[in-house]
Scaffold this motif. Structure first.
Motif, PDB file in Angstrom:
ATOM      1  N   SER A  19       0.830  -1.213   0.000  1.00 45.19           N
ATOM      2  CA  SER A  19       0.000   0.000   0.000  1.00 45.19           C
ATOM      3  C   SER A  19       0.862   1.259   0.000  1.00 45.19           C
ATOM      4  O   SER A  19       0.510   2.251  -0.654  1.00 45.19           O
ATOM      5  CB  SER A  19      -0.990  -0.004   1.166  1.00 45.19           C
ATOM      6  N   GLU A  31       2.156   1.695  -3.500  1.00 43.49           N
ATOM      7  CA  GLU A  31       1.119   2.265  -4.360  1.00 43.49           C
ATOM      8  C   GLU A  31       0.983   3.777  -4.134  1.00 43.49           C
ATOM      9  O   GLU A  31       0.852   4.548  -5.091  1.00 43.49           O
ATOM     10  CB  GLU A  31      -0.216   1.575  -4.115  1.00 43.49           C
ATOM     11  N   GLU A  71       1.553   6.420  -7.064  1.00 48.99           N
ATOM     12  CA  GLU A  71       0.499   7.371  -7.422  1.00 48.99           C
ATOM     13  C   GLU A  71       1.023   8.808  -7.348  1.00 48.99           C
ATOM     14  O   GLU A  71       0.693   9.635  -8.207  1.00 48.99           O
ATOM     15  CB  GLU A  71      -0.720   7.193  -6.515  1.00 48.99           C
ATOM     16  N   ALA A 115       2.223  -6.654  -3.254  1.00 56.18           N
ATOM     17  CA  ALA A 115       3.027  -5.556  -3.815  1.00 56.18           C
ATOM     18  C   ALA A 115       3.430  -5.854  -5.264  1.00 56.18           C
ATOM     19  O   ALA A 115       3.510  -4.929  -6.083  1.00 56.18           O
ATOM     20  CB  ALA A 115       4.272  -5.327  -2.959  1.00 56.18           C
ATOM     21  N   ARG A 159       0.606  -4.922  -7.492  1.00 60.55           N
ATOM     22  CA  ARG A 159       0.496  -3.460  -7.566  1.00 60.55           C
ATOM     23  C   ARG A 159       1.553  -2.899  -8.526  1.00 60.55           C
ATOM     24  O   ARG A 159       1.272  -1.992  -9.303  1.00 60.55           O
ATOM     25  CB  ARG A 159       0.642  -2.839  -6.188  1.00 60.55           C
ATOM     26  N   PHE A 218       1.281  -0.706 -12.352  1.00 60.13           N
ATOM     27  CA  PHE A 218       1.951   0.546 -12.735  1.00 60.13           C
ATOM     28  C   PHE A 218       3.034   0.310 -13.798  1.00 60.13           C
ATOM     29  O   PHE A 218       3.817   1.208 -14.096  1.00 60.13           O
ATOM     30  CB  PHE A 218       2.600   1.194 -11.499  1.00 60.13           C
ATOM     31  N   HIS A 272       0.534   7.036   3.938  1.00 52.83           N
ATOM     32  CA  HIS A 272       0.311   7.232   2.507  1.00 52.83           C
ATOM     33  C   HIS A 272       0.393   8.695   2.099  1.00 52.83           C
ATOM     34  O   HIS A 272       0.615   8.993   0.926  1.00 52.83           O
ATOM     35  CB  HIS A 272      -1.032   6.633   2.093  1.00 52.83           C
TER      36      HIS A 272
END
Length: 187
Positions: free
Chosen positions: A13, A16, A20, A43, A46, A50, A175
């Protein structure tokens, strides 16, 4: 623009959130590689989402930490990686990577270090009954969560919080804080 490798062992997470931030242009960096020591970690999925390549390994397949870190180092050098970002990577970094990337490895930890280092920091804080915990971003050295602190943000533990609620509060801060801190470090 700095080239980074993100190391993760679990859900990814934080990976990510970083990817992002790169995509939005908030973090001026290129993620060249995900390094993962768990072949079934989320992971990896994820990273694929990308279009970021992953180097996946199992430490048990190597004779030593030096052996797998040398292979990782080779991957990093091939991709001209400038900086290593640990995002839920559950292994201590050894001398091979520490010497090659001295002062260029950062980690995120779910507590206000030096309180609650090591595994299950959220559970440690919850079980201790403290009123405040948080998130720390620090440089990596040879110890466990002992490197110089770069940034921290406090998270209040409310009386009615469950462990799961506390984890969600911590992750929300992670995050946000990690990409912002990386943006400052990498420019």
């Amino acid at each position: 623009m700095k080239k980074v490798a993100v190391f993760a062992s679990g859900s990814g997470s934080n990976f990510e959130a970083i990817a992002e931030a790169v995509g939005r242009g908030d973090l001026k960096a290129e993620i060249e590689l995900l390094v993962c020591d768990k072949p079934k970690a989320k992971a990896i999925e994820r990273a694929a989402g990308f279009n970021i390549p992953a180097f996946v390994f199992q430490p048990k397949d190597y004779d030593s930490k030096v052996a797998y870190e040398k292979e990782i180092l080779g991957e990093l050098k091939r991709r001209e990686v400038d900086f290593i970002v640990l995002a839920g990577y559950m292994r201590l970094i050894g001398e091979t990577l520490l010497s090659a990337y001295e002062g260029r490895i950062v980690n995120i930890h779910p507590s206000l270090l030096p309180a609650f280092p090591g595994k299950d920091a959220i559970g440690q804080a919850f079980d201790a009954g403290v009123k405040v915990t948080g998130v720390t971003i620090h440089f990596v050295d040879e110890g466990m969560d002992t490197g110089p602190i770069i940034d921290q943000e406090a998270v209040a533990i409310d009386r009615e919080d469950t462990r799961e609620q506390l984890q969600k509060k911590i992750q929300a801060v992670e995050h946000s804080l990690y990409p912002k801190t990386l943006a400052k470090l990498l420019t």
